[in-house]
Scaffold this motif. Sequence first.
Motif, PDB file in Angstrom:
ATOM      1  N   THR A   1       0.822  -1.208   0.000  1.00  0.00           N
ATOM      2  CA  THR A   1       0.000   0.000   0.000  1.00  0.00           C
ATOM      3  C   THR A   1       0.860   1.263   0.000  1.00  0.00           C
ATOM      4  OG1 THR A   1      -0.119  -0.131   2.417  1.00  0.00           O
ATOM      5  CG2 THR A   1      -1.929  -1.118   1.164  1.00  0.00           C
ATOM      6  N   ARG A   2       2.097   1.129   0.478  1.00  0.00           N
ATOM      7  CA  ARG A   2       3.029   2.256   0.484  1.00  0.00           C
ATOM      8  C   ARG A   2       4.344   1.801  -0.120  1.00  0.00           C
ATOM      9  NH1 ARG A   2       6.509   4.572   4.448  1.00  0.00           N
ATOM     10  NH2 ARG A   2       5.954   2.938   5.929  1.00  0.00           N
ATOM     11  N   LYS A   3       4.842   2.567  -1.069  1.00  0.00           N
ATOM     12  CA  LYS A   3       6.073   2.218  -1.772  1.00  0.00           C
ATOM     13  C   LYS A   3       7.087   3.339  -1.618  1.00  0.00           C
ATOM     14  CE  LYS A   3       3.671  -0.457  -5.380  1.00  0.00           C
ATOM     15  NZ  LYS A   3       2.292  -0.239  -4.921  1.00  0.00           N
ATOM     16  N   SER A   4       8.311   2.975  -1.288  1.00  0.00           N
ATOM     17  CA  SER A   4       9.394   3.957  -1.195  1.00  0.00           C
ATOM     18  C   SER A   4      10.150   3.989  -2.519  1.00  0.00           C
ATOM     19  CB  SER A   4      10.349   3.578  -0.064  1.00  0.00           C
ATOM     20  OG  SER A   4      11.033   2.369  -0.377  1.00  0.00           O
ATOM     21  N   LEU A   5      11.079   4.927  -2.636  1.00  0.00           N
ATOM     22  CA  LEU A   5      11.934   4.977  -3.831  1.00  0.00           C
ATOM     23  C   LEU A   5      12.672   3.653  -3.991  1.00  0.00           C
ATOM     24  CD1 LEU A   5      13.404   6.413  -6.167  1.00  0.00           C
ATOM     25  CD2 LEU A   5      14.983   7.390  -4.481  1.00  0.00           C
ATOM     26  N   ILE A   6      13.120   3.066  -2.862  1.00  0.00           N
ATOM     27  CA  ILE A   6      13.840   1.790  -2.927  1.00  0.00           C
ATOM     28  C   ILE A   6      12.936   0.692  -3.488  1.00  0.00           C
ATOM     29  CG2 ILE A   6      14.955  -0.003  -1.530  1.00  0.00           C
ATOM     30  CD1 ILE A   6      15.905   2.219   0.351  1.00  0.00           C
ATOM     31  N   THR A   7      11.634   0.738  -3.173  1.00  0.00           N
ATOM     32  CA  THR A   7      10.691  -0.240  -3.711  1.00  0.00           C
ATOM     33  C   THR A   7      10.684  -0.198  -5.234  1.00  0.00           C
ATOM     34  OG1 THR A   7       9.267   0.195  -1.787  1.00  0.00           O
ATOM     35  CG2 THR A   7       8.315  -1.082  -3.600  1.00  0.00           C
ATOM     36  N   TRP A   8      10.495   1.014  -5.770  1.00  0.00           N
ATOM     37  CA  TRP A   8      10.465   1.170  -7.234  1.00  0.00           C
ATOM     38  C   TRP A   8      11.795   0.753  -7.851  1.00  0.00           C
ATOM     39  CZ3 TRP A   8       6.005   2.389  -9.752  1.00  0.00           C
ATOM     40  CH2 TRP A   8       4.974   2.963  -9.012  1.00  0.00           C
ATOM     41  N   ASN A   9      12.894   1.193  -7.256  1.00  0.00           N
ATOM     42  CA  ASN A   9      14.211   0.868  -7.801  1.00  0.00           C
ATOM     43  C   ASN A   9      14.457  -0.640  -7.810  1.00  0.00           C
ATOM     44  OD1 ASN A   9      14.889   3.505  -8.283  1.00  0.00           O
ATOM     45  ND2 ASN A   9      16.191   3.742  -6.499  1.00  0.00           N
ATOM     46  N   THR A  10      14.052  -1.305  -6.728  1.00  0.00           N
ATOM     47  CA  THR A  10      14.268  -2.754  -6.641  1.00  0.00           C
ATOM     48  C   THR A  10      13.514  -3.476  -7.735  1.00  0.00           C
ATOM     49  OG1 THR A  10      14.531  -2.556  -4.235  1.00  0.00           O
ATOM     50  CG2 THR A  10      14.143  -4.758  -5.119  1.00  0.00           C
ATOM     51  N   MET A  11      12.261  -3.079  -7.970  1.00  0.00           N
ATOM     52  CA  MET A  11      11.453  -3.745  -8.985  1.00  0.00           C
ATOM     53  C   MET A  11      11.957  -3.439 -10.396  1.00  0.00           C
ATOM     54  SD  MET A  11       8.894  -5.880  -8.794  1.00  0.00           S
ATOM     55  CE  MET A  11       9.166  -6.926 -10.227  1.00  0.00           C
ATOM     56  N   VAL A  12      12.364  -2.197 -10.635  1.00  0.00           N
ATOM     57  CA  VAL A  12      12.920  -1.842 -11.951  1.00  0.00           C
ATOM     58  C   VAL A  12      14.200  -2.635 -12.199  1.00  0.00           C
ATOM     59  CG1 VAL A  12      13.940   0.013 -13.343  1.00  0.00           C
ATOM     60  CG2 VAL A  12      11.908   0.476 -11.980  1.00  0.00           C
ATOM     61  N   THR A  13      15.038  -2.748 -11.171  1.00  0.00           N
ATOM     62  CA  THR A  13      16.301  -3.477 -11.290  1.00  0.00           C
ATOM     63  C   THR A  13      16.060  -4.954 -11.565  1.00  0.00           C
ATOM     64  OG1 THR A  13      17.410  -1.916  -9.807  1.00  0.00           O
ATOM     65  CG2 THR A  13      18.457  -4.050 -10.115  1.00  0.00           C
ATOM     66  N   VAL A  14      15.084  -5.544 -10.871  1.00  0.00           N
ATOM     67  CA  VAL A  14      14.747  -6.949 -11.094  1.00  0.00           C
ATOM     68  C   VAL A  14      14.342  -7.165 -12.547  1.00  0.00           C
ATOM     69  CG1 VAL A  14      13.017  -8.731 -10.585  1.00  0.00           C
ATOM     70  CG2 VAL A  14      14.150  -7.513  -8.714  1.00  0.00           C
ATOM     71  N   CYS A  15      13.475  -6.303 -13.057  1.00  0.00           N
ATOM     72  CA  CYS A  15      13.029  -6.426 -14.452  1.00  0.00           C
ATOM     73  C   CYS A  15      14.203  -6.274 -15.423  1.00  0.00           C
ATOM     74  CB  CYS A  15      11.962  -5.379 -14.764  1.00  0.00           C
ATOM     75  SG  CYS A  15      10.395  -5.632 -13.907  1.00  0.00           S
TER      76      CYS A  15
END
Length: 488
Positions: A305-319
């Motif tokens: 429900t809450r995403k930090s910058l690290i959340t987005w970065n981690t998912m982009v990096t995984v992809c």
Amino acid sequence: MGTTTVAFTLAHMAERCTCMRDLKLLHAHAFRTRLHDHTVVLGKLFRFAAVSPLGDLRYAHRMFDQMPHPTTFFYNTLIRAHAHSTTPSLSSLSFNLMRQNNVAPDQFSFNFLLKSRSRTTPLTHHNDVHGAVLKFGFCRHLHVQNGLIHFYANRGMTLLARRVFEDVLQLGLEVDVVSWSGLLVAHVKAGELEVARRVFDEMPQRDVVSWTAMLTGYSQAKRPREALELFGEMRRSGVWPDEVTMVSLVSACASLGDMETGMMVHRFVEENGFGWMVALCNALIDMYGKCGCLEEAWRVFHGMTRKSLITWNTMVTVCANYGNADEAFRLFEWMVCSGVVPDSVTLLALLVAYAHKGLVDEGIRLFESMDRDYGVEPRIEHYGAVIDMLGRAGRLQEAYDLLTNIPIPCNDAVWGALLGACRIHGDVEMGEKLIKKLLELKPDEGGYYILLRDIYVAAGQTVEANETRQAMLASRARKNPGCSWVEG
């Protein structure tokens, strides 16, 4: 209504305050009723402004500057506020001002000061705060001594942490679990895990901090099996883990690539109410990504429900790392539309995605626009990603030109990546130039000779290949594990 009643009412309302707007109204009313210097009223108002998450430290400073003779409490509150803020170094300034104005510090002054100094980098003149503790006679206060132990521990200064620990014993004070945990953390921070484990085993009692410190030490030292074994012991001992424990445990699973255990940990997280913790969910996304289970990584991401910058970065990096470039690009657009400002990690992941997709020109445009559009100055890893991108595409001369004009110190890994591209594309001349540079950087690295020899063999230049082999043997350079000479 009498003055005492008004003061009591204002103090009570200040304690229940929930925003700075209300605080300012109460402060104004205190001025109108001539209670702005009332110790209790002012203390409650000042404390909210300085240390509440909903307060305003700048406003607290303005209040402080209007006090004719602030007491130890007000100085301590200011020191504490900066200790937990983004400006921990200002705690020392407040403490020095306190001493200049002949206001006596107490044990809380030193506890807050040591907390702030632990967060201040670089560490300079660490003895001054220790000397002040001795000068003002607080060496018999266990909480202050524990603060000193943790102060040195967070810097990995094991000798000083142990010296304070032993001083406490010599003074006849009874060390507690906080004292022991500080000593444990000191050895963990210094990378002395065997000593840390001996301290851990000697502890008369252990709390979640001590268990987590040892577990984190194993996880960060890439000893994940020992971390998982220790977690089992922790649960059997009846100690309940916290967020930091679980993050370290998930990281251990990621290091092992052990998705089965990772999923068991994930179930434990969800069943025991840890699922709301952003840092823990970020670690789970990273773990699933490293284990190659992108479906589960997406499930965790979408469930947050809450995403930090690290959340987005981690998912982009995984992809990006798994070649799902289109998903990385879509995720980046979603991130920007959500008002999240990308940083250097985001842009590095995008460069990797462009490389996997073969979109070299688009990747170069992003690289050239990093500073202008996002305020991110390229670091060596960004240059490395672009050079890798150009090398994959066979644009070796462009990669070499960029490499030789990097305005920041370069490492052998980037040069080595381009040498690998020369082997793939059979560019002998470029390979020769690169090997000269690489042997300047790491003359004892035999793997570079092997790569150059492979380039010669692929080009049918058997004589040069044999000469390269002889050059390596003559230099006594070491071969990388797993490398072997294959006769051409």
